[in-house]
Design an enzyme around this catalytic site. Sequence first.
Site, mmCIF file in Angstrom:
data_model
loop_
_atom_site.group_PDB
_atom_site.id
_atom_site.type_symbol
_atom_site.label_atom_id
_atom_site.label_comp_id
_atom_site.label_asym_id
_atom_site.label_seq_id
_atom_site.Cartn_x
_atom_site.Cartn_y
_atom_site.Cartn_z
ATOM 1 N N LYS A 52 49.434 48.467 39.493
ATOM 2 C CA LYS A 52 48.208 47.886 38.917
ATOM 3 C C LYS A 52 48.240 48.007 37.396
ATOM 4 O O LYS A 52 47.882 47.071 36.678
ATOM 5 C CB LYS A 52 46.973 48.589 39.500
ATOM 6 N N GLN A 96 41.064 54.174 44.242
ATOM 7 C CA GLN A 96 42.162 53.959 45.191
ATOM 8 C C GLN A 96 41.876 54.667 46.519
ATOM 9 O O GLN A 96 41.529 55.846 46.537
ATOM 10 C CB GLN A 96 43.480 54.475 44.570
ATOM 11 N N ASP A 119 37.044 45.437 43.779
ATOM 12 C CA ASP A 119 37.601 45.437 45.138
ATOM 13 C C ASP A 119 36.720 44.637 46.102
ATOM 14 O O ASP A 119 37.148 44.323 47.212
ATOM 15 C CB ASP A 119 37.643 46.883 45.681
HETATM 16 N N1 GUN Z 1 44.211 51.092 49.315
HETATM 17 C C1 GUN Z 1 44.932 50.144 49.982
HETATM 18 N N2 GUN Z 1 44.538 48.904 49.609
HETATM 19 C C2 GUN Z 1 43.550 49.072 48.707
HETATM 20 C C3 GUN Z 1 42.747 48.163 47.963
HETATM 21 O O1 GUN Z 1 42.856 46.927 48.065
HETATM 22 N N3 GUN Z 1 41.847 48.731 47.127
HETATM 23 C C4 GUN Z 1 41.684 50.074 47.019
HETATM 24 N N4 GUN Z 1 40.759 50.533 46.185
HETATM 25 N N5 GUN Z 1 42.414 50.946 47.700
HETATM 26 C C5 GUN Z 1 43.334 50.436 48.541
#
Ligand code: GUN
Length: 282
Positions: A52, A96, A119
Site C-alpha cells: 500500500k 489493517q 475500505d
Molecule cells: N485485510 C485483508 N484485506 C483487507 C482489506 O481490504 N482492508 C483491510 N483494512 N484489511 C484487510
Amino acid sequence: MYKIISGKEISLAVKERVAAQVSEMKKDGIEPCLAVILVGDDPASRVYVNNKKKACEFCGIRSLEYLLPADASQEELNSLVEKLNDDKSVNGILCQLPLPKHLNEKEVLNLIKPEKDVDAFHPENVGHIMIGDYSFLPCTPAGIMEMLKYENISLDGKNCVIIGRSNIVGKPMAMLMLKENATVTVCHSHTKNLKEIVSQADVIVAAVGRAKFVTADMVKDGAIIIDVGINRNDDGKLCGDVDFEACKEKASYITPVPGGVGPMTIATLMQNTITAAKIQKG
Ligand code: GUN
C-alpha cells in the site's frame, strides 16, 4: 482457449489514472493522504501494508504508517483513530485486518469517520452500497468489477456464483454484481450441493481461503474465474483458491495468483483515497 486477466497490468492503468488526478489536485493545493494502521507483526499483513505504501508513492499520495505493538490496548487503538479522524490533513484511514484477537474489530471500524473510510467497512458506507448509492466501494470487489470492465465483460443476466460470505469480499461483491443485473448466488461453508451450484456459474468468484478449493470438475466450459484467495501451497508458494492449471483449460477468462485480484485491491484503495480527499475539500 482461455485469457488470463492481468491484475498487474490493469492495476497499473488504474494507478496511472490516479497519479494523473493527484498531479491535478496538487496544482489546486490538495495533497491526498492515507493513514494505515497495523497492529502487531503478522508477516502477511506487513507485506500488504508495504504494498500500500509503495502504491501511494507511485501515485503521489502522502502515506502515514502507524505500527502498534501486538499487545496494544483497545483504548490506544481507538484514540489513534480519533486523532486521525480529527486531523484535517489525513483523508483516508485504513486499519489493517485481522486485528489481534483481544481487540474489537467492529468497534474500531465503526469509529472511523465514514468520509475517511477508504475500505468502505463502516456500517454507513455498507448501507450505501446496499442501496447502490455510494462514494466508496470496498477495495477487493470494486477491483474485480474494474477487471471485468477492462476486459469488456458484461454481467447482465449472467449467473454469478460467489464462494465465501465475508463482509470484506463475498457480501459486497454480491451487491456490486446485482447492480450490474447479474443473478447472484452466495455459497458458504453450510451450502449443500456446492459443486452442482458452482458448475452452473458463468462467473465464479472464489473467496474461501483454501488452496485448490475450486477444481476443474466444478467449472462449466467457458466460465469466467476470479480467484480472490491468497494461500501458500505445500512448497510455500503463493497460490489462490482455484486449481489454476486444471481450471484454466475450461475457463474463458481466469485471474492468476499472484498478479490477479491482489494488485487491484490496492489500486482501488488509491482511487478511494483521492475520492475521500475530494469529498473532504468539497
Ligand atoms: N485485510 C485483508 N484485506 C483487507 C482489506 O481490504 N482492508 C483491510 N483494512 N484489511 C484487510
